[in-house]
Enzyme design. Structure first.
Site, mmCIF file in Angstrom:
data_model
loop_
_atom_site.group_PDB
_atom_site.id
_atom_site.type_symbol
_atom_site.label_atom_id
_atom_site.label_comp_id
_atom_site.label_asym_id
_atom_site.label_seq_id
_atom_site.Cartn_x
_atom_site.Cartn_y
_atom_site.Cartn_z
ATOM 1 N N HIS A 65 2.982 -3.841 6.739
ATOM 2 C CA HIS A 65 1.994 -2.790 6.510
ATOM 3 C C HIS A 65 2.096 -1.769 7.645
ATOM 4 O O HIS A 65 2.808 -1.966 8.619
ATOM 5 C CB HIS A 65 0.575 -3.373 6.510
ATOM 6 C CG HIS A 65 0.235 -4.211 5.333
ATOM 7 N ND1 HIS A 65 -0.611 -3.789 4.331
ATOM 8 C CD2 HIS A 65 0.614 -5.472 4.987
ATOM 9 C CE1 HIS A 65 -0.744 -4.739 3.429
ATOM 10 N NE2 HIS A 65 -0.008 -5.781 3.803
ATOM 11 N N SER A 66 1.351 -0.691 7.525
ATOM 12 C CA SER A 66 1.112 0.214 8.653
ATOM 13 C C SER A 66 -0.305 0.751 8.466
ATOM 14 O O SER A 66 -0.820 0.785 7.350
ATOM 15 C CB SER A 66 2.140 1.348 8.684
ATOM 16 O OG SER A 66 1.897 2.305 7.679
ATOM 17 N N HIS A 82 0.862 -1.187 0.000
ATOM 18 C CA HIS A 82 0.000 0.000 0.000
ATOM 19 C C HIS A 82 0.896 1.234 0.000
ATOM 20 O O HIS A 82 1.701 1.431 0.910
ATOM 21 C CB HIS A 82 -0.935 -0.003 1.206
ATOM 22 C CG HIS A 82 -2.031 -1.011 1.110
ATOM 23 N ND1 HIS A 82 -2.531 -1.689 2.195
ATOM 24 C CD2 HIS A 82 -2.727 -1.469 0.031
ATOM 25 C CE1 HIS A 82 -3.492 -2.507 1.795
ATOM 26 N NE2 HIS A 82 -3.625 -2.395 0.490
ATOM 27 N N ALA A 83 0.742 2.062 -1.007
ATOM 28 C CA ALA A 83 1.715 3.108 -1.319
ATOM 29 C C ALA A 83 1.980 4.067 -0.171
ATOM 30 O O ALA A 83 3.123 4.459 0.081
ATOM 31 C CB ALA A 83 1.238 3.883 -2.551
ATOM 32 N N ARG A 84 0.934 4.466 0.538
ATOM 33 C CA ARG A 84 1.062 5.546 1.516
ATOM 34 C C ARG A 84 1.678 5.109 2.838
ATOM 35 O O ARG A 84 1.916 5.946 3.712
ATOM 36 C CB ARG A 84 -0.308 6.155 1.788
ATOM 37 C CG ARG A 84 -1.330 5.189 2.401
ATOM 38 C CD ARG A 84 -2.692 5.836 2.435
ATOM 39 N NE ARG A 84 -3.744 4.952 2.939
ATOM 40 C CZ ARG A 84 -5.033 5.288 2.959
ATOM 41 N NH1 ARG A 84 -5.391 6.475 2.494
ATOM 42 N NH2 ARG A 84 -5.943 4.464 3.421
ATOM 43 N N GLU A 85 1.975 3.826 2.990
ATOM 44 C CA GLU A 85 2.486 3.307 4.258
ATOM 45 C C GLU A 85 4.013 3.414 4.284
ATOM 46 O O GLU A 85 4.739 2.427 4.356
ATOM 47 C CB GLU A 85 1.975 1.881 4.458
ATOM 48 C CG GLU A 85 0.450 1.849 4.537
ATOM 49 C CD GLU A 85 -0.167 0.451 4.484
ATOM 50 O OE1 GLU A 85 0.597 -0.537 4.522
ATOM 51 O OE2 GLU A 85 -1.408 0.347 4.412
ATOM 52 N N GLU A 93 1.463 -4.923 11.074
ATOM 53 C CA GLU A 93 1.005 -3.536 10.939
ATOM 54 C C GLU A 93 1.863 -2.721 11.901
ATOM 55 O O GLU A 93 1.739 -2.862 13.119
ATOM 56 C CB GLU A 93 -0.477 -3.392 11.298
ATOM 57 C CG GLU A 93 -1.437 -4.071 10.337
ATOM 58 C CD GLU A 93 -1.772 -3.229 9.116
ATOM 59 O OE1 GLU A 93 -1.264 -2.083 9.034
ATOM 60 O OE2 GLU A 93 -2.533 -3.706 8.261
ATOM 61 N N ARG A 130 -5.992 -6.863 -2.213
ATOM 62 C CA ARG A 130 -7.280 -7.524 -2.429
ATOM 63 C C ARG A 130 -7.268 -8.272 -3.762
ATOM 64 O O ARG A 130 -8.303 -8.784 -4.179
ATOM 65 C CB ARG A 130 -8.430 -6.495 -2.438
ATOM 66 C CG ARG A 130 -8.587 -5.675 -1.177
ATOM 67 C CD ARG A 130 -9.046 -6.503 0.004
ATOM 68 N NE ARG A 130 -9.298 -5.666 1.172
ATOM 69 C CZ ARG A 130 -8.364 -5.299 2.055
ATOM 70 N NH1 ARG A 130 -7.105 -5.713 1.893
ATOM 71 N NH2 ARG A 130 -8.667 -4.541 3.102
#
Length: 417
Positions: free
Chosen positions: A304-305, A177-180, A378, A253
């Site tokens: 992830h975050s 996920h790009a923004r993490e 996370e 997903r």
């Protein structure tokens, strides 16, 4: 010397065109299933342009939602009318973004002619350059493997840590996920840690004498670049398809693990859009093809975050996996190891029970493929900064995460299958 507001504004104009002035992040606490249903209905109201950082799942579990300035009053009035409790978590998102950009520009100026700063956020080009440096400095241990290219034709480069021979392997990726951003930074710090400590740290030396490690620091390079140049809140890939004006797919997903089931959206404009078919995203398919062709991957770990969680399958269903007891025991020990450094607490358990039901995720795919030791971290924090974790927290995050990773890796080493 601090940067002037003009320089920060100029940096923002050049590197991040979309602004979030006045946007707030609300912490919402639904009391019952009815309020969860209400929040899910609110999430579906596209005209409000809400960005759920933590989606509604179970009663009394916090929900975090970024609300655009134009929608703030409507959302607050609605929540109050429904008796749903909320508080303001981030007063103005743009203030944090400006601070983040200032830190990046300051670091870029400081890094010229000096060593790479692992305690800063970097561009994709800077990350790739440092990966090349690690390979050049450790030719007998580290090599670069290209497993494909992104939709926009950026290379997907994996670092391979190996002492030779045909060994079983551990897969580790970050930044799907790009923004993490803290995940890409943590992965790069981890790569340097493994390379620099092999031969001196008995734990790392033992691991690499038994297992290979494949590390992909930037799983979604197109999205990462877009999050730095256009929209800091971008999550998805950047794939485009005829017939849709919305861009991108949620790459977590898109895996062939109950594809299109609960927790994934069929709406191409949704941040959780699963895509037209399993593995439709070239970034996902490249990993799938590589792991299948390797044939001896024994652990699949993804970073992830945020939320401070350590999870294992399943996400697409709430049934326990066959290896529940072992996976839970390993994850609990890893969380304890992580906590010893800075006192950071992690919640442990299957995805479906810890957060929510979500189909098409990477670790479910890996586990169903037969990779028993499949885990998702996370990272920090629990919401005070959310995806906008200050750079000063990168090093403590990476250091503590490594202790958790090492615990899992040592278990994989000691329990071959």
């Amino acid at each position: 010397m601090r940067l002037t507001p003009l320089l920060v504004a100029l940096f923002g104009y050049i590197y991040c065109q979309e602004t979030f002035v006045g946007d707030q992040v609300l912490e919402v606490i639904p009391n019952d299933e009815e309020q969860i249903k209400t929040l899910l209905q609110l999430e579906a109201e596209e005209h409000l342009e809400l960005d759920f950082w933590k989606s509604p799942s179970v009663p009394r579990q916090t929900v975090h939602v970024r609300v655009p300035f134009a929608s703030i009053q409507d959302v607050k009035v609605f929540l109050e009318s429904q008796g749903i409790t909320y508080s303001i978590m981030i007063e103005d998102v743009q203030v944090l973004l400006d601070q983040e950009r200032e830190e990046m520009l300051f670091n870029q100026q400081r890094e010229r002619g000096t060593n790479f700063n692992f305690g800063a956020y970097h561009t994709l080009e800077e990350i790739y350059q440092e990966m090349d440096n690690l390979v050049a400095e450790n030719p007998g241990l580290v090599s670069k493997v290209n497993i494909g290219s992104s939709f926009e034709n950026r290379p997907m480069n994996v670092l391979k840590f190996s002492t030779g021979g045909d060994k079983p392997a551990i897969w580790l990726d970050a930044g799907i996920h790009a923004r993490e951003w803290v995940t890409q930074a943590t992965a790069l710090w981890t790569a340097n840690k493994i390379a620099s400590d092999y031969g001196t740290d008995p734990a790392i030396t033992s691991l690499l004498n038994t297992l290979d490690v494949f590390l992909l620091p930037v799983t979604n390079p197109d999205g990462y670049v877009f999050s730095q140049t256009s929209n800091r809140m971008w999550r998805k890939t950047r794939s485009k398809r005829s017939g849709s004006f919305c861009v991108g797919v949620d790459p977590n997903r898109n895996w062939d693990a109950n594809f299109g089931g609960p927790g994934a959206s069929s709406n191409p404009c949704s941040d959780s859009y699963h895509g037209p078919s399993p593995n439709s995203e070239v970034e996902v398919k490249s990993i799938v093809d590589f792991i299948k062709s390797h044939g001896k991957v024994k652990a699949f770990i993804t970073l992830h975050s945020y939320s401070q969680l350590l999870m294992f399958p399943y996400g697409y269903k709430c049934a326990k996996p066959d290896d529940f007891n072992e996976l839970d025991e390993v994850a609990q020990r890893a969380a304890q190891s992580l906590k010893r450094l800075h006192g950071t607490s992690y919640k442990v358990g299957p995805i479906c029970s810890v957060i929510y039901q979500a189909s098409g995720g990477s670790i479910d795919w890996a586990y169903d493929l037969g990779i028993k030791y499949s885990f998702a971290f996370e990272l920090r924090d629990t919401g005070y900064y959310g995806f906008l974790l200050p750079a000063k927290q990168i090093l403590p995050t990476a250091e503590e995460t490594w202790l958790g990773l090492k615990t899992i890796m040592e278990h994989v080493r000691d329990h071959p299958y």
